[in-house]
Design an enzyme around this catalytic site. Structure first.
Site, mmCIF file in Angstrom:
data_model
loop_
_atom_site.group_PDB
_atom_site.id
_atom_site.type_symbol
_atom_site.label_atom_id
_atom_site.label_comp_id
_atom_site.label_asym_id
_atom_site.label_seq_id
_atom_site.Cartn_x
_atom_site.Cartn_y
_atom_site.Cartn_z
ATOM 1 N N HIS A 93 0.813 -1.223 0.000
ATOM 2 C CA HIS A 93 0.000 0.000 0.000
ATOM 3 C C HIS A 93 0.844 1.271 0.000
ATOM 4 O O HIS A 93 0.316 2.350 0.247
ATOM 5 C CB HIS A 93 -0.936 0.000 1.203
ATOM 6 C CG HIS A 93 -1.913 -1.140 1.182
ATOM 7 N ND1 HIS A 93 -2.444 -1.700 2.335
ATOM 8 C CD2 HIS A 93 -2.446 -1.835 0.150
ATOM 9 C CE1 HIS A 93 -3.263 -2.683 2.005
ATOM 10 N NE2 HIS A 93 -3.270 -2.790 0.695
ATOM 11 N N CYS A 138 1.765 16.614 -11.334
ATOM 12 C CA CYS A 138 2.993 16.305 -12.070
ATOM 13 C C CYS A 138 3.623 14.984 -11.658
ATOM 14 O O CYS A 138 4.602 14.545 -12.262
ATOM 15 C CB CYS A 138 3.998 17.441 -11.918
ATOM 16 S SG CYS A 138 4.746 17.580 -10.268
ATOM 17 N N CYS A 163 4.888 22.414 -9.210
ATOM 18 C CA CYS A 163 3.802 22.859 -10.091
ATOM 19 C C CYS A 163 2.606 23.439 -9.360
ATOM 20 O O CYS A 163 1.665 23.921 -10.004
ATOM 21 C CB CYS A 163 3.351 21.706 -10.991
ATOM 22 S SG CYS A 163 2.365 20.447 -10.123
ATOM 23 N N GLY A 220 -0.219 -10.816 11.842
ATOM 24 C CA GLY A 220 -0.811 -9.561 12.276
ATOM 25 C C GLY A 220 -1.771 -8.921 11.304
ATOM 26 O O GLY A 220 -1.906 -7.697 11.293
ATOM 27 N N ASN A 240 -2.462 -14.249 14.378
ATOM 28 C CA ASN A 240 -3.197 -12.994 14.554
ATOM 29 C C ASN A 240 -4.105 -13.099 15.760
ATOM 30 O O ASN A 240 -4.753 -14.126 15.961
ATOM 31 C CB ASN A 240 -4.043 -12.688 13.319
ATOM 32 C CG ASN A 240 -4.668 -11.307 13.365
ATOM 33 O OD1 ASN A 240 -3.967 -10.299 13.278
ATOM 34 N ND2 ASN A 240 -5.983 -11.244 13.518
ATOM 35 N N CYS A 251 2.328 -11.738 17.471
ATOM 36 C CA CYS A 251 3.237 -11.921 16.326
ATOM 37 C C CYS A 251 4.702 -11.958 16.763
ATOM 38 O O CYS A 251 5.475 -12.807 16.315
ATOM 39 C CB CYS A 251 3.065 -10.787 15.330
ATOM 40 S SG CYS A 251 1.448 -10.654 14.593
#
Length: 274
Positions: A116, A127, A178, A219, A245, A263
């Site tokens: 992610h 830009c 920009c 986890g 988990n 974990c």
């Protein structure tokens, strides 16, 4: 820990020992570094801003950056915990993380896909120039003097922001190149994970079927498809899946072994027997 849990842990360790590993991590791995979890026991409520909301205009972006400015001021001080360091020592074939905190990188993990993105990077929506979050944090602090001090007691939320409603008047600068709108270089809800990242992860999971490897999930509740799809792929290929988990996960029915323990403890035990 009950005797049954010890037996399950030992079975998981025996299953993983000596095999090539792909590891998928989630927010539960970073709780020992002081970063709140998304869905674990006692987690704060989660109301993340979607991509569509973020790009709807300056008001939404002001609200996001005001909250995130405070959250980043805290998150940037987080340090890798023993679980991160254990994964660095294990050095899996590929480490796939759903976390954006950059702690795996800070711990020295080598073969890594930040599924992610990283909250420590900023991208211009016009830009596409990328800059450091540290630089933006300094600009925001200069444009909003005293803002952090006035809101020092607000609660931190799992997405790297805080629980704050008073964001009117917060000044958000544009891109230095920009003037375009700036966004953290992370995948928001409503965005797709870039295809090259997904393809690299699939290729590594596929290779486990050819090398008698295993997939370890640490986890993550696997609630979002971006991570869960790799568990489904492993199951389809007959690759063993171990899930560690606290609390139920979307992948429990796919797990060869499911452990409801911390974990860090499990990963340190895995390093010790490896």
């Amino acid at each position: 820990m009950t005797q049954t849990s010890v037996d399950e842990r030992d079975a998981a360790l025996a299953l993983l020992l000596g095999r090539p590993l792909v590891v998928l991590t989630g927010a539960g791995l970073s709780t020992d570094s002081g970063i709140p979890d998304y869905r674990g026991p006692g987690s704060p409520s989660r109301m993340p801003m979607t991509y569509q909301e973020f790009v709807s205009g300056p008001e939404a972006q002001q609200r996001y950056w005001a909250r995130s400015h405070l959250g980043w001021g805290r998150m940037r001080r987080a340090e890798p915990n023993a679980g991160h360091r254990a994964l660095t020592a294990l050095d899996p074939t590929l480490l796939i993380t759903q976390n954006v905190d950059g702690l795996h990188e800070a711990a020295g993990s080598r073969q890594l896909v930040a599924l992610h993105g990283r909250i420590g990077d900023v991208v211009c929506l016009s830009c596409r120039a990328t800059t450091s979050r540290r630089s933006l944090h300094e600009r925001l602090a200069a444009l909003n003097p005293g803002f952090e001090e006035r809101h020092a007691l607000v609660e931190t939320r799992p997405d790297g922001d805080v629980d704050l409603e008073e964001t009117a008047g917060f000044v958000v600068p544009g891109c230095v190149d920009c003037g375009g709108a700036l966004k953290p270089d992370v995948v928001f809800f409503g965005e797709n994970v870039p295809l090259p990242r997904v393809e690299r992860c699939y290729a590594s999971v596929d290779a486990l079927a050819e090398t008698d490897g295993a997939l370890l999930v640490a986890g993550s509740s696997l609630t979002v498809m971006s991570g869960f799809r790799f568990v489904r792929r492993a199951t389809t290929l007959g690759v063993p899946v171990v899930i560690v988990n606290r609390g139920a996960t979307r992948g429990d029915d796919h797990a060869t072994v499911k452990l409801e323990i911390g974990c860090t403890d499990f990963l340190e035990a895995l390093v010790a027997v490896s």
